[in-house]
Design an enzyme around this catalytic site. Structure first.
Site, PDB file in Angstrom:
ATOM      1  CD  GLU A 213      13.318  -1.513  -6.196  1.00  0.00           C
ATOM      2  OE1 GLU A 213      12.515  -0.985  -6.997  1.00  0.00           O
ATOM      3  OE2 GLU A 213      14.293  -0.904  -5.723  1.00  0.00           O
TER       4      GLU A 213
ATOM      5  CG  HIS B  85       9.289   1.078  -4.227  1.00  0.00           C
ATOM      6  ND1 HIS B  85      10.375   1.508  -3.507  1.00  0.00           N
ATOM      7  CD2 HIS B  85       8.284   1.940  -3.934  1.00  0.00           C
ATOM      8  CE1 HIS B  85      10.045   2.567  -2.802  1.00  0.00           C
ATOM      9  NE2 HIS B  85       8.770   2.850  -3.042  1.00  0.00           N
TER      10      HIS B  85
ATOM     11  CB  CYS C  29      13.504  -2.116  -2.394  1.00  0.00           C
ATOM     12  SG  CYS C  29      11.903  -1.460  -2.948  1.00  0.00           S
TER      13      CYS C  29
ATOM     14  CB  CYS D 172      14.225   2.732  -1.079  1.00  0.00           C
ATOM     15  SG  CYS D 172      12.870   1.542  -0.908  1.00  0.00           S
TER      16      CYS D 172
END
Length: 155
Positions: free
Chosen positions: A53, A51, A84, A81
């Site tokens: 981030e 992801h 994360c 999410c």
């Protein structure tokens, strides 16, 4: 604050162009300089943890030679999410600024609301809804196009 989100939006557009879910992330240092930036690479790398981030935070700590980002701000175009959100607390990010809310898959303001749980040791400042309409439109357009392509391929 707008500069970080504008950069993240540019990265999200790049992600969409290469077939990734359009999410971009930027880690800014205390002086406002960009330390790290990334977009999603989940499909390209076949890595469900790639992801935007996560990648940006990993780059930032590698650059700084430490594991904490207490004096940094993470800008991301979509509410992080749960995975994360938990990582954000472990990286000790000082502030998280996100664009579009994610009622189904979010982990900051929705779902488990990781930063607000009593057992969470580090609680970053969370600011949601920055350039929300622009971030949400990018995601909506991406998924609309994807659905249309799948429908066209079936006929």
């Amino acid at each position: 604050m707008t500069n970080g989100m504008m950069q993240a939006l540019g990265l999200a557009r790049t992600a969409a162009e290469v077939g990734e879910v359009p999410v971009g992330a930027v880690v800014m240092g205390p002086d406002g300089s960009i330390l790290a930036q990334a977009h999603n690479h989940v499909e390209t790398w076949q890595d469900p943890s790639a992801h935007a981030e996560m990648l940006a935070m990993r780059q930032a700590v590698a650059l700084r030679g430490g594991q904490k980002l207490v004096d940094c701000t993470l800008f991301v175009t979509l509410e992080p999410c749960p995975m994360c959100a938990a990582a954000i607390t472990h990286f000790r990010v000082g502030r998280v600024v996100f664009g579009a809310y994610d009622p189904k898959g979010g982990g900051m303001e929705h779902g488990p609301r990781v930063p607000y749980r009593p057992e969470t040791l580090h609680k970053p400042e969370v600011i949601g809804g920055v350039r929300e309409q622009e971030c949400a439109a990018l995601l909506k357009d991406f998924f609309t196009t994807l659905r249309c392509q799948k429908h066209t391929n079936k006929t």
